[in-house]
Write a protein that holds these residues in place. Structure first.
Motif, PDB file in Angstrom:
ATOM      1  N   TRP A 119     -28.103  -8.512  86.094  1.00  0.00           N
ATOM      2  CA  TRP A 119     -27.189  -9.272  86.954  1.00  0.00           C
ATOM      3  C   TRP A 119     -26.481  -8.353  87.936  1.00  0.00           C
ATOM      4  CZ3 TRP A 119     -21.917  -9.652  87.915  1.00  0.00           C
ATOM      5  CH2 TRP A 119     -21.508 -10.821  88.557  1.00  0.00           C
ATOM      6  N   ILE A 120     -26.017  -7.197  87.455  1.00  0.00           N
ATOM      7  CA  ILE A 120     -25.360  -6.230  88.341  1.00  0.00           C
ATOM      8  C   ILE A 120     -26.338  -5.725  89.391  1.00  0.00           C
ATOM      9  CG2 ILE A 120     -24.298  -3.939  88.443  1.00  0.00           C
ATOM     10  CD1 ILE A 120     -23.117  -4.498  85.672  1.00  0.00           C
ATOM     11  N   TRP A 121     -27.570  -5.468  88.974  1.00  0.00           N
ATOM     12  CA  TRP A 121     -28.600  -4.998  89.896  1.00  0.00           C
ATOM     13  C   TRP A 121     -28.843  -6.027  91.003  1.00  0.00           C
ATOM     14  CZ3 TRP A 121     -33.337  -1.971  87.652  1.00  0.00           C
ATOM     15  CH2 TRP A 121     -34.005  -1.327  88.696  1.00  0.00           C
ATOM     16  N   ALA A 122     -28.910  -7.302  90.613  1.00  0.00           N
ATOM     17  CA  ALA A 122     -29.098  -8.368  91.598  1.00  0.00           C
ATOM     18  C   ALA A 122     -27.913  -8.449  92.554  1.00  0.00           C
ATOM     19  CB  ALA A 122     -29.303  -9.705  90.889  1.00  0.00           C
ATOM     20  N   MET A 123     -26.706  -8.258  92.040  1.00  0.00           N
ATOM     21  CA  MET A 123     -25.515  -8.272  92.881  1.00  0.00           C
ATOM     22  C   MET A 123     -25.547  -7.135  93.896  1.00  0.00           C
ATOM     23  SD  MET A 123     -22.629  -9.666  93.683  1.00  0.00           S
ATOM     24  CE  MET A 123     -22.235 -10.773  92.315  1.00  0.00           C
ATOM     25  N   VAL A 124     -25.958  -5.946  93.443  1.00  0.00           N
ATOM     26  CA  VAL A 124     -26.072  -4.805  94.348  1.00  0.00           C
ATOM     27  C   VAL A 124     -27.103  -5.089  95.433  1.00  0.00           C
ATOM     28  CG1 VAL A 124     -26.778  -2.376  94.510  1.00  0.00           C
ATOM     29  CG2 VAL A 124     -25.292  -3.122  92.642  1.00  0.00           C
ATOM     30  N   ASN A 125     -28.220  -5.711  95.054  1.00  0.00           N
ATOM     31  CA  ASN A 125     -29.252  -6.078  96.040  1.00  0.00           C
ATOM     32  C   ASN A 125     -28.698  -7.015  97.106  1.00  0.00           C
ATOM     33  OD1 ASN A 125     -31.463  -4.581  95.164  1.00  0.00           O
ATOM     34  ND2 ASN A 125     -32.131  -6.152  93.721  1.00  0.00           N
ATOM     35  N   ILE A 126     -27.904  -7.990  96.676  1.00  0.00           N
ATOM     36  CA  ILE A 126     -27.330  -8.946  97.620  1.00  0.00           C
ATOM     37  C   ILE A 126     -26.379  -8.249  98.585  1.00  0.00           C
ATOM     38  CG2 ILE A 126     -25.794 -10.935  97.819  1.00  0.00           C
ATOM     39  CD1 ILE A 126     -26.993 -11.995  95.223  1.00  0.00           C
ATOM     40  N   SER A 186     -15.905   3.366 100.981  1.00  0.00           N
ATOM     41  CA  SER A 186     -16.876   4.445 101.151  1.00  0.00           C
ATOM     42  C   SER A 186     -17.580   4.757  99.836  1.00  0.00           C
ATOM     43  CB  SER A 186     -16.187   5.698 101.681  1.00  0.00           C
ATOM     44  OG  SER A 186     -15.614   5.452 102.950  1.00  0.00           O
ATOM     45  N   TRP A 187     -16.811   4.845  98.755  1.00  0.00           N
ATOM     46  CA  TRP A 187     -17.416   5.110  97.455  1.00  0.00           C
ATOM     47  C   TRP A 187     -18.297   3.956  97.006  1.00  0.00           C
ATOM     48  CZ3 TRP A 187     -18.204   9.365  94.904  1.00  0.00           C
ATOM     49  CH2 TRP A 187     -17.378  10.477  95.138  1.00  0.00           C
ATOM     50  N   LYS A 188     -17.872   2.736  97.297  1.00  0.00           N
ATOM     51  CA  LYS A 188     -18.677   1.554  96.959  1.00  0.00           C
ATOM     52  C   LYS A 188     -20.008   1.591  97.700  1.00  0.00           C
ATOM     53  CE  LYS A 188     -18.618  -3.468  97.488  1.00  0.00           C
ATOM     54  NZ  LYS A 188     -17.846  -4.621  97.988  1.00  0.00           N
ATOM     55  N   GLN A 189     -19.967   1.889  98.996  1.00  0.00           N
ATOM     56  CA  GLN A 189     -21.194   1.959  99.781  1.00  0.00           C
ATOM     57  C   GLN A 189     -22.074   3.107  99.318  1.00  0.00           C
ATOM     58  OE1 GLN A 189     -21.929  -0.452 102.024  1.00  0.00           O
ATOM     59  NE2 GLN A 189     -23.968   0.457 101.992  1.00  0.00           N
ATOM     60  N   LEU A 190     -21.443   4.226  98.949  1.00  0.00           N
ATOM     61  CA  LEU A 190     -22.207   5.368  98.453  1.00  0.00           C
ATOM     62  C   LEU A 190     -22.923   5.011  97.158  1.00  0.00           C
ATOM     63  CD1 LEU A 190     -22.966   8.370  98.619  1.00  0.00           C
ATOM     64  CD2 LEU A 190     -20.865   8.878  97.353  1.00  0.00           C
ATOM     65  N   PHE A 191     -22.227   4.279  96.278  1.00  0.00           N
ATOM     66  CA  PHE A 191     -22.838   3.862  95.015  1.00  0.00           C
ATOM     67  C   PHE A 191     -24.032   2.944  95.262  1.00  0.00           C
ATOM     68  CE2 PHE A 191     -23.104   0.413  91.862  1.00  0.00           C
ATOM     69  CZ  PHE A 191     -23.466   1.151  90.743  1.00  0.00           C
ATOM     70  N   ILE A 192     -23.854   1.979  96.161  1.00  0.00           N
ATOM     71  CA  ILE A 192     -24.927   1.034  96.459  1.00  0.00           C
ATOM     72  C   ILE A 192     -26.122   1.747  97.087  1.00  0.00           C
ATOM     73  CG2 ILE A 192     -25.574  -0.944  97.890  1.00  0.00           C
ATOM     74  CD1 ILE A 192     -22.702  -1.955  97.532  1.00  0.00           C
ATOM     75  N   ASP A 193     -25.839   2.618  98.061  1.00  0.00           N
ATOM     76  CA  ASP A 193     -26.929   3.331  98.732  1.00  0.00           C
ATOM     77  C   ASP A 193     -27.670   4.256  97.775  1.00  0.00           C
ATOM     78  OD1 ASP A 193     -26.288   2.069 101.062  1.00  0.00           O
ATOM     79  OD2 ASP A 193     -25.098   3.716 101.869  1.00  0.00           O
ATOM     80  N   ARG A 201     -26.350  -5.132  99.407  1.00  0.00           N
ATOM     81  CA  ARG A 201     -27.056  -4.152 100.229  1.00  0.00           C
ATOM     82  C   ARG A 201     -27.926  -4.796 101.298  1.00  0.00           C
ATOM     83  NH1 ARG A 201     -32.021  -1.312  99.816  1.00  0.00           N
ATOM     84  NH2 ARG A 201     -31.920   0.787 100.701  1.00  0.00           N
ATOM     85  N   THR A 202     -28.659  -5.854 100.936  1.00  0.00           N
ATOM     86  CA  THR A 202     -29.621  -6.456 101.858  1.00  0.00           C
ATOM     87  C   THR A 202     -29.074  -7.676 102.585  1.00  0.00           C
ATOM     88  OG1 THR A 202     -30.574  -7.888 100.135  1.00  0.00           O
ATOM     89  CG2 THR A 202     -31.502  -5.670 100.382  1.00  0.00           C
ATOM     90  N   LYS A 203     -27.936  -8.198 102.122  1.00  0.00           N
ATOM     91  CA  LYS A 203     -27.354  -9.423 102.699  1.00  0.00           C
ATOM     92  C   LYS A 203     -28.304 -10.615 102.542  1.00  0.00           C
ATOM     93  CE  LYS A 203     -23.724  -7.219 104.256  1.00  0.00           C
ATOM     94  NZ  LYS A 203     -24.101  -5.869 103.818  1.00  0.00           N
ATOM     95  N   ARG A 204     -29.129 -10.574 101.491  1.00  0.00           N
ATOM     96  CA  ARG A 204     -30.050 -11.670 101.199  1.00  0.00           C
ATOM     97  C   ARG A 204     -29.846 -12.123  99.753  1.00  0.00           C
ATOM     98  NH1 ARG A 204     -35.850  -9.439 103.624  1.00  0.00           N
ATOM     99  NH2 ARG A 204     -35.193  -9.266 105.826  1.00  0.00           N
ATOM    100  N   LEU A 205     -30.187 -13.392  99.506  1.00  0.00           N
ATOM    101  CA  LEU A 205     -30.043 -13.924  98.158  1.00  0.00           C
ATOM    102  C   LEU A 205     -31.085 -13.312  97.233  1.00  0.00           C
ATOM    103  CD1 LEU A 205     -28.823 -15.935  96.119  1.00  0.00           C
ATOM    104  CD2 LEU A 205     -30.519 -17.611  96.911  1.00  0.00           C
TER     105      LEU A 205
END
Length: 210
Positions: A79-86, A31-38, A88-92
């Motif tokens: 790099w962390i930002w790109a990882m969060v994007n992946i 939940s905290w992980k998803q909250l951070f990403i969102d 969150r969006t389930k895209r490369l």
């Protein structure tokens, strides 16, 4: 037999509570992980995060690039930002590759730099030619990654306008242009930094001070 049965029930009850506690902890972490990403990728937050990241990148390039200290924090955040994007969006996100190349190169340079600085012998390590080209190519690839947004903005904007505001889109396009120019400048700056550490110097700091 009754005591044995009660003992088994106590163990089973304890195991159940233990597993329930682990499950609650797991769901809490998720939940905290998803909250951070969102939160970090939500429109209001990202609208401010992009210009802040771009400004810090340019400041580090202008004032902390004489020995390449700027590349490590900038590439790590990217790099962390790109990882969060992946996630969150389930895209490369190609940034996971391009930023990763720069990040890995800077880590290798930091490792070799410390190896030279802590060595009692005169060893020619640190800023060697292959590290220079590794980082330069990495910077160019990151710039190319940002340039894709600029080149294909017409089609990208049509997709983004379905879920993003016009303000966010303008900030995003400006951010990509600024960061494309930044990484081109970073590649140039990386090329003009010192290439080899002469073996006559006892440490990297002594060599760079000359």
């Amino acid at each position: 037999p009754i005591e044995s049965f009660n003992g088994r029930r106590s163990i089973e009850s304890f195991s159940y509570r233990l597993l329930a506690g682990k499950h609650q902890y797991f769901f809490l972490v998720v939940s905290w992980k998803q909250l951070f990403i969102d939160t970090t990728m939500s429109e209001p937050f990202a609208t401010f995060l992009m210009p802040i990241y771009a400004s810090i990148s340019w400041l580090l390039l202008l004032f902390r690039s004489h020995r390449g200290q700027h590349l490590l924090p900038i590439s790590l955040i990217g790099w962390i930002w790109a990882m969060v994007n992946i996630i969150r969006t389930k895209r490369l996100d190609l940034g996971i590759v391009t930023f990763g190349i720069v990040l890995l190169g800077t880590l290798v340079e930091v490792y070799m730099t410390h190896k030279v600085s802590s060595s009692s012998e005169n060893i020619s390590l640190g800023r060697v030619w292959w590290i220079k080209w590794w980082l330069t190519i990495g910077c160019i690839l990151v710039a190319a990654n940002f340039s894709l947004v600029v080149i294909f903005w017409d089609s990208i904007s049509k997709e983004l306008e379905k879920s993003k505001s016009q303000t966010w889109m303008k900030v995003f396009l400006s951010y990509c242009i600024i960061m494309m120019v930044f990484w081109i400048a970073a590649a140039f700056k990386n090329q003009v930094r010192g290439e080899n550490i002469p073996a006559t110097y006892a440490s990297l700091d002594e060599a760079l001070a000359k």
